[in-house]
Design a protein around this motif. Sequence first.
Motif, mmCIF file in Angstrom:
data_model
loop_
_atom_site.group_PDB
_atom_site.id
_atom_site.type_symbol
_atom_site.label_atom_id
_atom_site.label_comp_id
_atom_site.label_asym_id
_atom_site.label_seq_id
_atom_site.Cartn_x
_atom_site.Cartn_y
_atom_site.Cartn_z
ATOM 1 N N LYS A 139 68.686 74.349 24.211
ATOM 2 C CA LYS A 139 69.551 74.985 23.212
ATOM 3 C C LYS A 139 71.006 74.695 23.561
ATOM 4 C CE LYS A 139 66.161 77.119 21.052
ATOM 5 N NZ LYS A 139 65.091 76.216 21.479
ATOM 6 N N CYS A 140 71.882 74.957 22.630
ATOM 7 C CA CYS A 140 73.293 74.629 22.864
ATOM 8 C C CYS A 140 74.163 75.865 22.726
ATOM 9 C CB CYS A 140 73.744 73.553 21.886
ATOM 10 S SG CYS A 140 73.524 74.054 20.170
ATOM 11 N N HIS A 141 73.663 76.990 23.283
ATOM 12 C CA HIS A 141 74.430 78.227 23.135
ATOM 13 C C HIS A 141 75.856 78.055 23.687
ATOM 14 C CE1 HIS A 141 70.849 80.103 21.837
ATOM 15 N NE2 HIS A 141 70.226 79.972 22.999
ATOM 16 N N GLU A 182 78.325 75.008 20.395
ATOM 17 C CA GLU A 182 78.239 74.592 18.988
ATOM 18 C C GLU A 182 79.500 73.847 18.572
ATOM 19 O OE1 GLU A 182 77.702 77.636 20.086
ATOM 20 O OE2 GLU A 182 75.613 78.097 19.605
ATOM 21 N N GLN A 183 80.633 74.324 19.072
ATOM 22 C CA GLN A 183 81.899 73.668 18.697
ATOM 23 C C GLN A 183 81.946 72.236 19.235
ATOM 24 O OE1 GLN A 183 85.354 75.967 19.725
ATOM 25 N NE2 GLN A 183 86.728 74.492 18.769
ATOM 26 N N SER A 199 79.874 70.128 17.064
ATOM 27 C CA SER A 199 80.595 69.888 15.817
ATOM 28 C C SER A 199 81.643 68.786 16.026
ATOM 29 C CB SER A 199 81.234 71.204 15.382
ATOM 30 O OG SER A 199 82.260 70.978 14.500
#
Lengths: 742, 269
Positions: free
Chosen positions: A697-699, A702-703, A706
């Motif tokens: 996961k990429c907790h 996210e930025q 992006s």
Amino acid sequence: MASTATPIKPELLRTLPSDAARQIQWRFADRYDLQMLVQSARSVARGPVARLVANGGRNSHEWTPAKAELLKAFDESGITAVFMDPEQGGFIAGPKNLALALVAFELAWVDGGAATASLAGCLALAPIHERGTPEQHTKYMGLAAPPQAGEDRKPWRGSFCLTEPIPYVGVDTGMLNGKIRIAEWKEGEEPTLQVEKRGRFITNIGFANFVTAAVDSGDERIKGSCMVILEEGDPGTFDRGTPTRKLVHQLSSTGDPIFSLCIPASRIVGGYDVKDGVILPRYNHSEVIEAVFRRTRVTVGVMTAAKLLSAVEPVIRYQRGRFRGAETATPGSVRYELGLQAREDALHRLVDVWATGEAGAALGFAAARAFDELDPLEREADKLLAAQGVTSARARAKLQREASERAADLVRLPAGLPANDAKRAQLESDPLLRFVLLDSLADVLCPATKLWNTGWGAQMMREAVSLMGGYGITEDCPGFLGNKWMDAQLEATYEGPEAVQRRQLSITMTNPLFRAQFQAWIREMRGIASERPGTGACALATAMGMWLWTLERLQHSTDADGGRLYQSARQGVTFPLADALCWLLAARCQILDAIELEQRGPSDPAVAEGLAGLANFMTDLCHVQSARASGEVARICAELVFGYNRHPAWDEAGYRGCYQQDELDSLEGIIPGIGSYGLDVIGNDGSHPKKAGPCAKCHGAEQFLSLQTKLSTCLTGCRLSKDRAAEAISKLMIPEALDYPA
Amino acid sequence: MTDGYHIVVCGSVVPDPLQTLEPIETPTGPALKNEMMLPAVLDPWAAHALYEAANLASKVTGSKVWLVSVGPKAKLQQVMMTIAQRVSFELVPVDSSASGFADAHSTAALLAETIQSIAGLDRSRLLVFGGWESASRGAGATMQLVGERLEILDQFQGVDQLSVQADGSFEVLERIEAGRHQVSVCQGPPALFGWATGNLPEPRNNPQVGMANMRTVMPALQRAKSEPLPAGGLHFLSATPPKQQRQTRVVKDLSPEQIAQEIAEWIGK
């Protein structure tokens, strides 16, 4: 789908960039002293230096009479005098960092060893120049200055001897191996010092008349370390040692000297005070070499950039003429006219070499200019602090820290508001603020130049050699490209190897004042991109944002085991991030140079003709380099952001994030098709998909993801730029022959 | 001669001979492709004249050297960065064409007019130097025409040596056929000398001289007046570079003697 905003510019590059164009790019179009210096250095480089290399001068480790002739050529051409002020026999007033960088560029265009030989003399004088007493200044600058008309004397040559001990003798390379003790100290007289020092890989030692050496105290009556000046006539042993059996830079003299000399205490660089019967050197050796190396390392980086740019012409000539003479290559045929340049790969790889050379030169000269600006500011700041009664290092550091905070606040003020503009004007009017601002920049630019130009430059020099095929690794290769490739490796090593530069950057790049400027540069790149989308400035801005985000994240993150990520010992984190920054800095400087050329070129008739083609080409190279830099940054940052998390496994903790097969089956009735979305599904029998574990996961990142997506799309058009640059290279006019023997 | 000579050297820029020099047709006549973008050097013939002038001036106290250059100002400035470090002179630039396709008459007229406008120039001490030929396109006529316009009767072309005699006269060695020289004696200034190669080496670089020269060179370049060169009725039917012939065969295992024999036969054809 919107297409790129870049207009198609049909004008192509017509000739190799002229001197006039380079003067604009590297900001010395209004400095005729530097323009003359370039011509002087070039005449030596492409004359005596090139002839010596072509005649096999590099095939010996010894300091030969033929090599010694180069020193005479340096003297006569003014290269030796560059370091001196006019009153000392020089001819350039003011700071000389850009001047020295230009000399290094010209000499390294032909041979790095010759450049090193010339620069090593300046390196020996630099401790005296930066921290010497007025008496030391007058004496050694005067002795080292070439004779003026009517003078009959030989100029003194200097050597710089720092710490490196002989390996395998139980001495830590991080420690000073030289010692000074008081040999004699008569009441009311100057003390006499006994110096014991051994050097390793010391340049110019084969002929040096004096040596500036770093030593530590071996006597309780001397405090700390210092630098001392040794002369060949001093009582004791001045043994030059054996010549180093170098594979590179053979036109410079290198050896492992041994000194055991008696010298007066007045030879301590910067002088000393006496307190309670103890000699207190005014500067310890670290203070002296910090001032020296932060300047001289820039010129080394410029040398490697020169090699890359020097490779362009011989490679083009080789590629075009590759098949001429063969029966199948008749005049007028593609094989005859274009040779290897009929192949896209040959052109694209040359574009990469050229773009790297441009970026390296842009970064190196920007750093040199920054130091030219910094030098007088530093002296002004010193005076200001002295006037305020600030003498101790601690008080000075405190004041500078406060000034840095104020400067950072001013840099962060949003532009465009009159009130803010007025506040920001303080930056320009306050010398201390200007000093700390520029100092924070120089602290980054210098190691970045040394690290990226030489390290990545060496890699790309290999690429240049490979473009010449087997010819590249022969003595007959035009432009001595094989030598230059090998030499680049030394440039990456001497005056502080890559690890030293990365270590320095890992500290200086976290300076809040630098980061404030870096943020301003991101805005600057966006602004440039809006007017010149073809430069790749937008992609670069995104990559800069990604780098900054990553730095800030890593500074406050831990690895899977709870270990702090951004810390001195964690070089696996700090060093790659330093590498990434260098890519960005070089690409940014390259873009700024291209814009300078485009803006100022029209006013110079020698540049105006053909400027459109040249500007287009430089813009395309910027785009190529920005894209490459952005890609490198994205790769490094992704590794660092995600690489220290532990990948989920097929265990109890991992299962918690997965669907169970029966769970999905029951949901299928409510949400038809959900089964096809489940990647990590645990079977009813406990089976799982064949892969490393449930997807990570990429907790919190996210930025970053992006930014990564944005960056990928920002690369739109970069390969079209490469195609255009390649086409331009295939059509540009080059001279009939190289202008130096090879 | 106790007051020294006033030596005016005529010389301008030519494209660096290593460059690809490709004639092209333009609306105003022939030109070289990308000429303004190519690096330039001081015309080697004029350079010899300049070095000889500086050498003579250094031997005769009170002498002064002017370099009158007709050429594009930007190019002159670039070339000065090298030449100004060689010898002392005062530059008198005229911003105009230095093209090899310029009319020698127009160029000579402009040069003569410029020389006459030099303040303080003493005709009784005047020596005009220049290249006998030019590396751009040697008409070999320009210096003679300059002399005529200045009404200088004593003219020497293909000069390799100029020696000042004890009585102030000059002994001049001019090139003639078969590698020989014609020796003449000239009473003194005013005189014009179109130099061949002379016999001086290129003076060594001296940045101090360069810095001193630049104090006058840069303002002179900024002040340089722009003068178009009239075509003077000259027109070119065609312009082509000398033909290069290349005949390459890839042959292996020939001995040096066989290669030499083949070359000798080829030359003899």
